[in-house]
Design a protein around this motif. Structure first.
Motif, PDB file in Angstrom:
ATOM      1  N   LEU A 144       0.824  -1.207   0.000  1.00  0.00           N
ATOM      2  CA  LEU A 144       0.000   0.000   0.000  1.00  0.00           C
ATOM      3  C   LEU A 144       0.858   1.257   0.000  1.00  0.00           C
ATOM      4  CD1 LEU A 144      -2.774  -1.061   2.522  1.00  0.00           C
ATOM      5  CD2 LEU A 144      -3.210  -0.217   0.216  1.00  0.00           C
ATOM      6  N   LEU A 145       1.907   1.271   0.810  1.00  0.00           N
ATOM      7  CA  LEU A 145       2.772   2.444   0.892  1.00  0.00           C
ATOM      8  C   LEU A 145       3.527   2.681  -0.406  1.00  0.00           C
ATOM      9  CD1 LEU A 145       4.202   2.033   4.508  1.00  0.00           C
ATOM     10  CD2 LEU A 145       2.480   3.665   3.727  1.00  0.00           C
ATOM     11  N   ALA A 146       3.826   1.596  -1.122  1.00  0.00           N
ATOM     12  CA  ALA A 146       4.533   1.731  -2.397  1.00  0.00           C
ATOM     13  C   ALA A 146       3.637   2.303  -3.489  1.00  0.00           C
ATOM     14  CB  ALA A 146       5.080   0.378  -2.838  1.00  0.00           C
ATOM     15  N   GLY A 147       2.325   2.092  -3.359  1.00  0.00           N
ATOM     16  CA  GLY A 147       1.425   2.478  -4.430  1.00  0.00           C
ATOM     17  C   GLY A 147       0.510   3.638  -4.147  1.00  0.00           C
ATOM     18  N   GLU A 148       0.436   4.086  -2.903  1.00  0.00           N
ATOM     19  CA  GLU A 148      -0.515   5.124  -2.538  1.00  0.00           C
ATOM     20  C   GLU A 148       0.182   6.327  -1.907  1.00  0.00           C
ATOM     21  OE1 GLU A 148      -3.761   5.409  -2.868  1.00  0.00           O
ATOM     22  OE2 GLU A 148      -4.238   3.446  -3.710  1.00  0.00           O
ATOM     23  N   GLN A 149      -0.237   7.487  -2.307  1.00  0.00           N
ATOM     24  CA  GLN A 149       0.237   8.718  -1.687  1.00  0.00           C
ATOM     25  C   GLN A 149      -0.752   9.149  -0.596  1.00  0.00           C
ATOM     26  OE1 GLN A 149       3.180  10.200  -2.505  1.00  0.00           O
ATOM     27  NE2 GLN A 149       3.495   8.481  -3.916  1.00  0.00           N
ATOM     28  N   GLY A 150      -0.239   9.767   0.426  1.00  0.00           N
ATOM     29  CA  GLY A 150      -1.116  10.356   1.432  1.00  0.00           C
ATOM     30  C   GLY A 150      -1.511   9.458   2.568  1.00  0.00           C
ATOM     31  N   ILE A 151      -0.957   8.231   2.644  1.00  0.00           N
ATOM     32  CA  ILE A 151      -1.242   7.375   3.793  1.00  0.00           C
ATOM     33  C   ILE A 151      -0.433   7.877   4.982  1.00  0.00           C
ATOM     34  CG2 ILE A 151      -1.021   5.057   4.758  1.00  0.00           C
ATOM     35  CD1 ILE A 151      -1.479   3.930   1.980  1.00  0.00           C
ATOM     36  N   ARG A 152      -1.112   8.126   6.076  1.00  0.00           N
ATOM     37  CA  ARG A 152      -0.440   8.593   7.284  1.00  0.00           C
ATOM     38  C   ARG A 152      -0.200   7.403   8.204  1.00  0.00           C
ATOM     39  NH1 ARG A 152       1.438  12.066   6.655  1.00  0.00           N
ATOM     40  NH2 ARG A 152       0.199  13.953   6.881  1.00  0.00           N
ATOM     41  N   VAL A 153       1.059   7.123   8.499  1.00  0.00           N
ATOM     42  CA  VAL A 153       1.432   6.050   9.412  1.00  0.00           C
ATOM     43  C   VAL A 153       1.807   6.681  10.746  1.00  0.00           C
ATOM     44  CG1 VAL A 153       2.989   4.111   9.838  1.00  0.00           C
ATOM     45  CG2 VAL A 153       2.260   4.627   7.495  1.00  0.00           C
ATOM     46  N   LEU A 154       1.142   6.245  11.821  1.00  0.00           N
ATOM     47  CA  LEU A 154       1.403   6.786  13.162  1.00  0.00           C
ATOM     48  C   LEU A 154       2.113   5.744  14.004  1.00  0.00           C
ATOM     49  CD1 LEU A 154      -1.995   8.566  13.984  1.00  0.00           C
ATOM     50  CD2 LEU A 154      -0.018   9.448  12.712  1.00  0.00           C
ATOM     51  N   HIS A 155       3.248   6.114  14.559  1.00  0.00           N
ATOM     52  CA  HIS A 155       4.048   5.241  15.428  1.00  0.00           C
ATOM     53  C   HIS A 155       3.678   5.585  16.869  1.00  0.00           C
ATOM     54  CE1 HIS A 155       7.813   2.798  16.015  1.00  0.00           C
ATOM     55  NE2 HIS A 155       7.697   3.355  17.207  1.00  0.00           N
ATOM     56  N   LEU A 156       3.010   4.656  17.556  1.00  0.00           N
ATOM     57  CA  LEU A 156       2.376   4.965  18.840  1.00  0.00           C
ATOM     58  C   LEU A 156       3.201   4.589  20.054  1.00  0.00           C
ATOM     59  CD1 LEU A 156      -1.195   3.655  17.922  1.00  0.00           C
ATOM     60  CD2 LEU A 156      -0.398   6.025  17.848  1.00  0.00           C
ATOM     61  N   THR A 157       3.832   3.429  20.049  1.00  0.00           N
ATOM     62  CA  THR A 157       4.606   2.953  21.209  1.00  0.00           C
ATOM     63  C   THR A 157       5.958   2.434  20.742  1.00  0.00           C
ATOM     64  OG1 THR A 157       3.662   0.716  21.075  1.00  0.00           O
ATOM     65  CG2 THR A 157       2.511   2.304  22.480  1.00  0.00           C
ATOM     66  N   GLY A 158       6.866   2.257  21.684  1.00  0.00           N
ATOM     67  CA  GLY A 158       8.222   1.872  21.328  1.00  0.00           C
ATOM     68  C   GLY A 158       9.063   3.111  21.051  1.00  0.00           C
ATOM     69  N   ASN A 159      10.354   2.905  20.832  1.00  0.00           N
ATOM     70  CA  ASN A 159      11.289   4.018  20.652  1.00  0.00           C
ATOM     71  C   ASN A 159      11.320   4.461  19.194  1.00  0.00           C
ATOM     72  OD1 ASN A 159      13.557   5.743  20.497  1.00  0.00           O
ATOM     73  ND2 ASN A 159      14.439   4.773  22.318  1.00  0.00           N
ATOM     74  N   TYR A 160      10.594   5.513  18.906  1.00  0.00           N
ATOM     75  CA  TYR A 160      10.516   6.040  17.544  1.00  0.00           C
ATOM     76  C   TYR A 160      11.893   6.428  17.018  1.00  0.00           C
ATOM     77  CZ  TYR A 160       9.246   9.330  13.775  1.00  0.00           C
ATOM     78  OH  TYR A 160       9.137  10.008  12.580  1.00  0.00           O
ATOM     79  N   ASP A 161      12.711   7.049  17.861  1.00  0.00           N
ATOM     80  CA  ASP A 161      14.008   7.551  17.413  1.00  0.00           C
ATOM     81  C   ASP A 161      14.969   6.435  17.026  1.00  0.00           C
ATOM     82  OD1 ASP A 161      13.202  10.165  17.819  1.00  0.00           O
ATOM     83  OD2 ASP A 161      13.919  10.197  19.892  1.00  0.00           O
ATOM     84  N   GLU A 162      14.779   5.252  17.590  1.00  0.00           N
ATOM     85  CA  GLU A 162      15.656   4.128  17.259  1.00  0.00           C
ATOM     86  C   GLU A 162      15.246   3.424  15.979  1.00  0.00           C
ATOM     87  OE1 GLU A 162      15.994   1.430  20.499  1.00  0.00           O
ATOM     88  OE2 GLU A 162      17.182   2.809  21.730  1.00  0.00           O
ATOM     89  N   GLY A 163      14.041   3.671  15.505  1.00  0.00           N
ATOM     90  CA  GLY A 163      13.612   3.048  14.267  1.00  0.00           C
ATOM     91  C   GLY A 163      12.107   3.049  14.118  1.00  0.00           C
ATOM     92  N   HIS A 164      11.658   3.244  12.878  1.00  0.00           N
ATOM     93  CA  HIS A 164      10.230   3.260  12.570  1.00  0.00           C
ATOM     94  C   HIS A 164      10.066   2.991  11.083  1.00  0.00           C
ATOM     95  CE1 HIS A 164      11.830   7.446  12.481  1.00  0.00           C
ATOM     96  NE2 HIS A 164      11.259   7.442  11.278  1.00  0.00           N
ATOM     97  N   ILE A 165       8.834   2.768  10.656  1.00  0.00           N
ATOM     98  CA  ILE A 165       8.544   2.600   9.246  1.00  0.00           C
ATOM     99  C   ILE A 165       8.861   3.907   8.528  1.00  0.00           C
ATOM    100  CG2 ILE A 165       6.688   2.214   7.568  1.00  0.00           C
ATOM    101  CD1 ILE A 165       5.334   0.460   9.714  1.00  0.00           C
ATOM    102  N   PRO A 166       9.579   3.850   7.415  1.00  0.00           N
ATOM    103  CA  PRO A 166       9.888   5.105   6.697  1.00  0.00           C
ATOM    104  C   PRO A 166       8.619   5.910   6.417  1.00  0.00           C
ATOM    105  CG  PRO A 166      11.141   3.289   5.756  1.00  0.00           C
ATOM    106  CD  PRO A 166      10.193   2.678   6.752  1.00  0.00           C
ATOM    107  N   GLY A 167       8.658   7.184   6.773  1.00  0.00           N
ATOM    108  CA  GLY A 167       7.510   8.066   6.588  1.00  0.00           C
ATOM    109  C   GLY A 167       6.569   8.133   7.763  1.00  0.00           C
ATOM    110  N   ALA A 168       6.766   7.248   8.750  1.00  0.00           N
ATOM    111  CA  ALA A 168       5.881   7.249   9.915  1.00  0.00           C
ATOM    112  C   ALA A 168       6.122   8.477  10.782  1.00  0.00           C
ATOM    113  CB  ALA A 168       6.078   5.982  10.733  1.00  0.00           C
ATOM    114  N   VAL A 169       5.050   8.960  11.385  1.00  0.00           N
ATOM    115  CA  VAL A 169       5.098  10.128  12.259  1.00  0.00           C
ATOM    116  C   VAL A 169       4.988   9.663  13.707  1.00  0.00           C
ATOM    117  CG1 VAL A 169       3.947  12.293  12.862  1.00  0.00           C
ATOM    118  CG2 VAL A 169       4.029  11.543  10.473  1.00  0.00           C
ATOM    119  N   SER A 170       5.765  10.264  14.579  1.00  0.00           N
ATOM    120  CA  SER A 170       5.688   9.939  16.000  1.00  0.00           C
ATOM    121  C   SER A 170       4.391  10.484  16.583  1.00  0.00           C
ATOM    122  CB  SER A 170       6.881  10.543  16.742  1.00  0.00           C
ATOM    123  OG  SER A 170       6.798  10.281  18.133  1.00  0.00           O
TER     124      SER A 170
END
Length: 295
Positions: free
Chosen positions: A36-62
């Motif tokens: 979905l992320l490869a084919g769609e623009q405008g998908i908002r991915v929210l990173h809710l728990t865990g250490n965002y700064d150590e790693g997250h899905i590319p494009g995800a927002v903390s």
């Protein structure tokens, strides 16, 4: 008459829905989300728990889970609408934004962060929502790309309007318990349901409640889906109930049951009692069953 009016007031007409991207589902596997992320623009991915700064899905927002929760004395309480409006605007979300919720994936309990935020955003009018099954840990486990670069987004001007279509308040819960007009489901593990353990002011559960422990909905850290989930729910959930209400201690685990029953099972008129036992048990006059003194 009082019971009838209460049920008529609770059961509302669904609102307008928006078209979801092709391949969208409430519960996505890592490969599905990657496609979905490869084919769609405008998908908002929210990173809710865990250490965002150590790693997250590319494009995800903390989007730390704590900002969607209530005060320490009752985390199940909803933040005020102005606070929730500020949060969704800062995350760049609009009513028709496709939003994917990602918890850290540390265990089945952790998924409650995704289901509770899903429930919150849906109640605010965001229609296209999904959860990554197994969270960020599942994404990493199959070798998908990871980024440590922080992501900033432009704020939206979205003005959400809260809908009680998916919620039951404590006052409403009192009427439902008194009238026996709803199927009430306790999402906590059995020791809490039978009063052997407690993290609220009193041990026990709500009168008339049945137990569907959130743990039964998982294989390891991943939520069951498809026919497996359908068979499990069909054995527990009354299909023609006028209203089904899930709860736990603070609306975290209860939101997992709500998500499974409402979004995966398709059972209509399923609500979450967000404040749950943390608020119910504060008043010694509110009835409970399975209290140790009554066993």
């Amino acid at each position: 008459m009082k019971r009838t009016l209460l049920l008529l007031w609770l059961i509302l007409v669904p609102g307008i829905t928006f078209a979801a991207p092709q391949g969208w589902a409430p519960l996505l596997e890592p490969a599905q989300l990657s496609e979905l992320l490869a084919g769609e623009q405008g998908i908002r991915v929210l990173h809710l728990t865990g250490n965002y700064d150590e790693g997250h899905i590319p494009g995800a927002v903390s989007a730390p889970y704590g900002q969607f929760r209530g005060p320490q004395e009752n985390a199940g309480q909803l933040p005020a609408l102005p606070a929730l409006t500020r949060i969704v605007q800062e995350l760049g979300i609009t009513a028709d934004s496709p939003v994917v919720l990602v918890h850290g994936g540390s265990g089945s309990v952790d998924m409650g962060a995704s289901t509770r935020v899903y429930w919150t955003l849906k109640s605010l009018g965001v229609e296209t929502l999904a959860i990554l099954n197994g969270g960020f840990a599942a994404w990493q486990a199959v070798g998908l790309p990871v980024s440590a670069e922080p992501v900033s987004v432009s704020a939206s001007d979205f003005q959400p309007q809260w809908s009680d279509m998916y919620r039951v308040t404590t006052e409403q819960m009192e009427g439902l318990v008194d009238g026996g007009d709803a199927q009430i489901i306790d999402a906590r593990p059995q020791p809490y349901f039978v009063g052997e353990q407690a993290s609220a002011a009193r041990a026990g559960t709500l009168p008339g409640a049945s137990n569907l422990s959130f743990e039964s909905l998982f294989d390891g850290n991943r939520m069951k889906s498809g026919d497996e989930m359908g068979t499990l729910l069909d054995a527990v959930v009354v299909p023609n109930a006028a209203l089904t209400v899930t709860f736990c201690n603070t609306g975290h685990l209860g939101s997992i049951d709500w998500f499974a029953i409402s979004e995966l099972g398709g059972y209509e008129n399923t609500r979450l009692y967000a404040e749950s036992m943390a608020e119910w048990a504060m008043d010694p006059d509110r009835p409970m069953i399975n209290e140790p003194a009554n066993n």
